[in-house]
Design an enzyme around this catalytic site. Sequence first.
Site, PDB file in Angstrom:
ATOM      1  N   HIS A  44      23.186  32.965  42.908  1.00 53.75           N
ATOM      2  CA  HIS A  44      22.812  34.110  42.092  1.00 53.75           C
ATOM      3  C   HIS A  44      22.908  33.788  40.598  1.00 53.75           C
ATOM      4  O   HIS A  44      22.067  34.215  39.812  1.00 53.75           O
ATOM      5  CB  HIS A  44      23.743  35.276  42.431  1.00 53.75           C
ATOM      6  CG  HIS A  44      23.288  36.591  41.906  1.00 53.75           C
ATOM      7  ND1 HIS A  44      22.254  37.292  42.464  1.00 53.75           N
ATOM      8  CD2 HIS A  44      23.730  37.339  40.873  1.00 53.75           C
ATOM      9  CE1 HIS A  44      22.079  38.415  41.803  1.00 53.75           C
ATOM     10  NE2 HIS A  44      22.957  38.470  40.822  1.00 53.75           N
ATOM     11  N   LYS A  86      12.136  43.300  32.009  1.00 51.14           N
ATOM     12  CA  LYS A  86      12.721  42.409  33.003  1.00 51.14           C
ATOM     13  C   LYS A  86      12.784  43.130  34.339  1.00 51.14           C
ATOM     14  O   LYS A  86      12.918  44.351  34.383  1.00 51.14           O
ATOM     15  CB  LYS A  86      14.127  41.988  32.580  1.00 51.14           C
ATOM     16  CG  LYS A  86      14.694  40.925  33.494  1.00 51.14           C
ATOM     17  CD  LYS A  86      15.991  40.367  32.999  1.00 51.14           C
ATOM     18  CE  LYS A  86      16.375  39.169  33.862  1.00 51.14           C
ATOM     19  NZ  LYS A  86      17.739  38.751  33.623  1.00 51.14           N
ATOM     20  N   SER A  89      16.708  42.033  41.065  1.00 50.50           N
ATOM     21  CA  SER A  89      16.950  42.533  42.425  1.00 50.50           C
ATOM     22  C   SER A  89      18.350  43.108  42.551  1.00 50.50           C
ATOM     23  O   SER A  89      19.270  42.700  41.850  1.00 50.50           O
ATOM     24  CB  SER A  89      16.816  41.382  43.413  1.00 50.50           C
ATOM     25  OG  SER A  89      17.864  40.455  43.203  1.00 50.50           O
ATOM     26  N   HIS A  90      18.504  44.053  43.440  1.00 50.72           N
ATOM     27  CA  HIS A  90      19.825  44.488  43.875  1.00 50.72           C
ATOM     28  C   HIS A  90      19.739  44.736  45.378  1.00 50.72           C
ATOM     29  O   HIS A  90      20.060  45.814  45.884  1.00 50.72           O
ATOM     30  CB  HIS A  90      20.286  45.727  43.104  1.00 50.72           C
ATOM     31  CG  HIS A  90      21.688  45.593  42.598  1.00 50.72           C
ATOM     32  ND1 HIS A  90      22.576  46.628  42.507  1.00 50.72           N
ATOM     33  CD2 HIS A  90      22.368  44.514  42.150  1.00 50.72           C
ATOM     34  CE1 HIS A  90      23.723  46.203  42.011  1.00 50.72           C
ATOM     35  NE2 HIS A  90      23.627  44.926  41.796  1.00 50.72           N
ATOM     36  N   HIS A  92      21.026  43.042  48.346  1.00 51.99           N
ATOM     37  CA  HIS A  92      22.134  43.093  49.297  1.00 51.99           C
ATOM     38  C   HIS A  92      23.061  44.285  49.062  1.00 51.99           C
ATOM     39  O   HIS A  92      23.441  44.943  50.032  1.00 51.99           O
ATOM     40  CB  HIS A  92      22.898  41.765  49.283  1.00 51.99           C
ATOM     41  CG  HIS A  92      22.141  40.676  50.003  1.00 51.99           C
ATOM     42  ND1 HIS A  92      22.613  39.406  50.145  1.00 51.99           N
ATOM     43  CD2 HIS A  92      20.939  40.694  50.607  1.00 51.99           C
ATOM     44  CE1 HIS A  92      21.733  38.686  50.823  1.00 51.99           C
ATOM     45  NE2 HIS A  92      20.705  39.445  51.097  1.00 51.99           N
ATOM     46  N   ARG A 111      20.867  47.702  31.096  1.00 59.81           N
ATOM     47  CA  ARG A 111      21.760  46.985  30.174  1.00 59.81           C
ATOM     48  C   ARG A 111      21.126  45.685  29.691  1.00 59.81           C
ATOM     49  O   ARG A 111      21.283  45.295  28.536  1.00 59.81           O
ATOM     50  CB  ARG A 111      23.111  46.694  30.850  1.00 59.81           C
ATOM     51  CG  ARG A 111      24.041  47.883  30.901  1.00 59.81           C
ATOM     52  CD  ARG A 111      25.460  47.474  31.229  1.00 59.81           C
ATOM     53  NE  ARG A 111      25.580  46.777  32.503  1.00 59.81           N
ATOM     54  CZ  ARG A 111      25.551  47.359  33.699  1.00 59.81           C
ATOM     55  NH1 ARG A 111      25.399  48.667  33.780  1.00 59.81           N
ATOM     56  NH2 ARG A 111      25.669  46.658  34.805  1.00 59.81           N
ATOM     57  N   ASP A 112      20.405  45.002  30.599  1.00 61.79           N
ATOM     58  CA  ASP A 112      19.740  43.774  30.178  1.00 61.79           C
ATOM     59  C   ASP A 112      18.792  44.050  29.011  1.00 61.79           C
ATOM     60  O   ASP A 112      18.643  43.229  28.111  1.00 61.79           O
ATOM     61  CB  ASP A 112      18.934  43.178  31.342  1.00 61.79           C
ATOM     62  CG  ASP A 112      19.810  42.332  32.259  1.00 61.79           C
ATOM     63  OD1 ASP A 112      20.708  41.652  31.738  1.00 61.79           O
ATOM     64  OD2 ASP A 112      19.590  42.354  33.476  1.00 61.79           O
ATOM     65  N   GLU A 308      33.082  43.362  38.830  1.00 61.99           N
ATOM     66  CA  GLU A 308      31.731  43.757  38.436  1.00 61.99           C
ATOM     67  C   GLU A 308      31.662  45.251  38.118  1.00 61.99           C
ATOM     68  O   GLU A 308      30.635  45.895  38.327  1.00 61.99           O
ATOM     69  CB  GLU A 308      30.726  43.356  39.520  1.00 61.99           C
ATOM     70  CG  GLU A 308      30.626  41.850  39.666  1.00 61.99           C
ATOM     71  CD  GLU A 308      29.544  41.372  40.624  1.00 61.99           C
ATOM     72  OE1 GLU A 308      28.856  42.215  41.231  1.00 61.99           O
ATOM     73  OE2 GLU A 308      29.384  40.147  40.755  1.00 61.99           O
ATOM     74  N   GLY A 527      12.488  36.183  34.518  1.00 58.86           N
ATOM     75  CA  GLY A 527      12.406  36.331  35.965  1.00 58.86           C
ATOM     76  C   GLY A 527      13.774  36.331  36.592  1.00 58.86           C
ATOM     77  O   GLY A 527      14.793  36.171  35.927  1.00 58.86           O
ATOM     78  N   ASN A 528      13.757  36.546  37.884  1.00 60.18           N
ATOM     79  CA  ASN A 528      14.996  36.671  38.634  1.00 60.18           C
ATOM     80  C   ASN A 528      14.695  36.114  40.023  1.00 60.18           C
ATOM     81  O   ASN A 528      13.570  36.203  40.496  1.00 60.18           O
ATOM     82  CB  ASN A 528      15.371  38.160  38.683  1.00 60.18           C
ATOM     83  CG  ASN A 528      16.617  38.440  39.505  1.00 60.18           C
ATOM     84  OD1 ASN A 528      16.578  39.196  40.469  1.00 60.18           O
ATOM     85  ND2 ASN A 528      17.725  37.836  39.142  1.00 60.18           N
TER      86      ASN A 528
END
Lengths: 728, 222
Positions: A44, A86, A89-90, A92, A111-112, A308, A527-528
């Site tokens: 990640h 941007k 993913s979230h 899981h 926040r990003d 987190e 990207g992610n």
Amino acid sequence: MTTATPKYRELGLTDSEYELIVEKLGREPNDVELAMFSLLWSEHCAYKHSRKLLGKLPTEGERVVMGPGENAGAVDVGNGYAVAFKVESHNHPSAVEPFQGAATGVGGILRDVFAIGARPIAILDSLRFGELDSVRSRHLLDGAVRGIGHYGNSIGVATVGGEVYFEEPYEHNCLVNAMCIGVAKTEDMVRAAAAGVGNAVVLMGATTGRDGIGGASVLASAELGEGDEAKRPTVQVGDPFEESKVLECCLELLEKGLLVSLQDLGAAGLTSSAGEMASAGGVGIDIDVARVPLREADMEPFEIMVSESQERMLAVVEPAQVDAVRAICEKWQTGSAEIGVVTDSGQVRILRGEEVVGEMPVEALVDGCPLYDLEPAEPAGWIYGNRATLATGIDAEDELLALLAAPSIASKRWVFEQYDSIVGSRTVRRPESADAAVLALPESDNAIAVSIDGNGRRVACDPYAGTVEAVLECAQNLACVGAEPLGLTNCLNFGNPEKPTTAWQLDQAVTALADACIALGVPVVGGNVSLYNEGPDGPIYPTPVVAMVGELPDPHEVGGSAFAGDGDTIALLGPFSPTLAGSELAKQRGELEMGLPQPDVGAVVTACAIVREAVRAGNVSSAHDISDGGLACALAESAIGGGRGCRVDLQPLRERGCSPEEALFGEGSGGFLLSGNRAALESLGAIPIGEVGGTKIEIAAGDRSLIVGLADAESAWRSLAARAESVT
Amino acid sequence: MIWGVLQFPGSCDERDALYACSLASGEARMIWHEERDLGGVDGVVVPGGFSYGDYLRAGALARFSPAMEAVAELAAAGGPVLGICNGFQVLCEAGLLPGALLRNENLRFVCRQLDLLEVDGPISGDMGPESAHRPLSIPAKHGEGRYYAPEEMLDRLERDGQVAYRYAPGQNPNGSLRDIAGVSNEAGNVLGLMPHPEHAVDPLTGSTDGLRVFQRLEGLAR
């Protein structure tokens, strides 16, 4: 006798990675260091299976203000302003706890964007669930939609668009990708690099608790499986009110020039934000965990470093400005604490008061993770299932109604009405009124359009062609509202990259993404990557979600997708030669197999330019991209949207070699459905196929001709709400 | 006339309201919730959003802010006060408007353009016959917008002309009693409205019917 699993393996590190850490430190890591390494060396955070591939993507362009590597990418929109965006993913967390998983996905992407000094103005979401007849899928859908709404609505950022697909391979591992768009004065934007030895490190926002410990390594970088309920404590809990205060506070701090740099705390919490800021700035950083405001008094240093907890930001501040920064935090009723200092040591040092509890070279921690080559192998055939839900040989009318009612095609009104799509007074095109969301930018006296897309089923059929199609569909969607692409971001959702088939899908998709972006001349600004998306039954469909932002010179000249006038001519434009391969109809018939025709990218780019200019000039009444469910579904959507029927003859497609069925329901890139003045359409090179009017959808297609009442089509297309809320 | 728009932590639509007020009357300014002095504005908008995160209960915390004390004084002196969505909830919590707003009947947030009917009453007296009967196209967006008051209070509100706006037949999005979308106080200078007139002031982003709501109140400014 049992042998205990070494702790580093439980944290997701391999034996050889652990050996490398020992070598770089010259000793065994202690618990704090091991926890920090395991997170920053996770898939990640380190992108260890994808980073080499991502080097293929074109990232440069005249309009690029910030590219990959920053919290968000940004493009110039004129008049000294930039648009940042941007997608992330979230997946899981949402599969384990959909409401909080999706909510904190939105919180994180917001926040990003404000971390670089941009005010968030819009959210889009790309969601994937199992089939809607599954109780689990409806639970995940309901939770994710409520979670997105809860966060986005409460914080006052409009959710203006998105997409939802329902496919069996997402049954266990749903996808929740959230995108945020922000606007900033280019000169006020800030990068995430720590600088200035002796400067203070200030933690702002919420307190730090035990939520989300190990999220990046345990949850995000491993396959889902049995016993995932036990992972619920690794899912964070969101508080949009706190974030709203932190957002306003950060923007005020940046506007007043009080911050040297700013970074959000996302996956891996303080560990990644401190480590990455130090790495980007080429400096060291000392963090004193005793100064971190805690929710629970007895937290261990490693827990504080990896927590987190949401709604936190890390800033570097000149010592003389710390009091001013803290005063503004107080005004916004949000926390602030000076927890560390920028050093010239090149080390990340973790202290508890006077005691050093961890010390690692920044380079080893942030950039030391080994990068792996994929070992791709093309599968021999279709590796996913096939489930026939529609008989062959039924009337074309019934086929059209079945497709319109397919949850992936049906109107998503039930979803988007749960989101505030208008706050901020920028939304020129609300959901479902056009192929792309359109947002006014009074700052630069123009507008932007945004589209997000990625049909995993088609990518599964052909990862290369399917990914090219996803990029082209975004470009076509932008063209339909009159926008020219400025930049692209993406989220690559794939299965376990250590498996050869997934490695092959990933390799093909990234190559295709690069080729398509180069052909379109669109830079990738960020990207992610989300890997290990698998359930007990295997991997998800490979799902590169592509998001494109484009520019419109005049927000008043914007296209819509609905038929607008009785008597208007309906015409086709573009290199559209549809087939049933990978189509919704093939899915419903249980006839999916490998292979898609390769799109003619150059011809699609040309068609996009023609449509874009025609829309801007006001020469068409409607423009709609032909996508899922083929031309028949596109016609039905434009007809329902405009409350007007249509009568068309698909002979021109028959002349391109299409069978009646392919002409009606076949899918593929490059098709635009336009309506307007016949002469104007013909001058664009569009081929007239019929006329707007009446109360029926009448399509002549040889032996598959059909007539469906507009009301019947609409009730099929609007059937999602009842099924989504079904409790049986 | 000069409008002031309150800003609480958690407000969402305050910038939109400021823009709408400046379009409607030419001048508007933001007022931070901690300010006890409204700085001489003629009327106040309590905007939409989630003041204090809707914690405890929507509007329950914002009503205690210093600026709300000043708003109560302005209202008592007859100055126009418009509460939109969360602002309506705040005004109800503050006792400046009757009734309460409950969770939507289907327990889901809803965002939708809909038609509102202006109800004739003391405060719409000078709007003229044409505007009083054409529905207003204005968006609603809320999770707690179901207007509630005891039956006898509803009868009294109707009798006294305090029901200012209703959802058009069949368009009630939240289960509000008697389709009520907006109510006023007895004097008519304090108005609460669940839909968002500040999001209906520019043809680019919707309709312009929301301007009529601001104009309706501007007539009352001293």
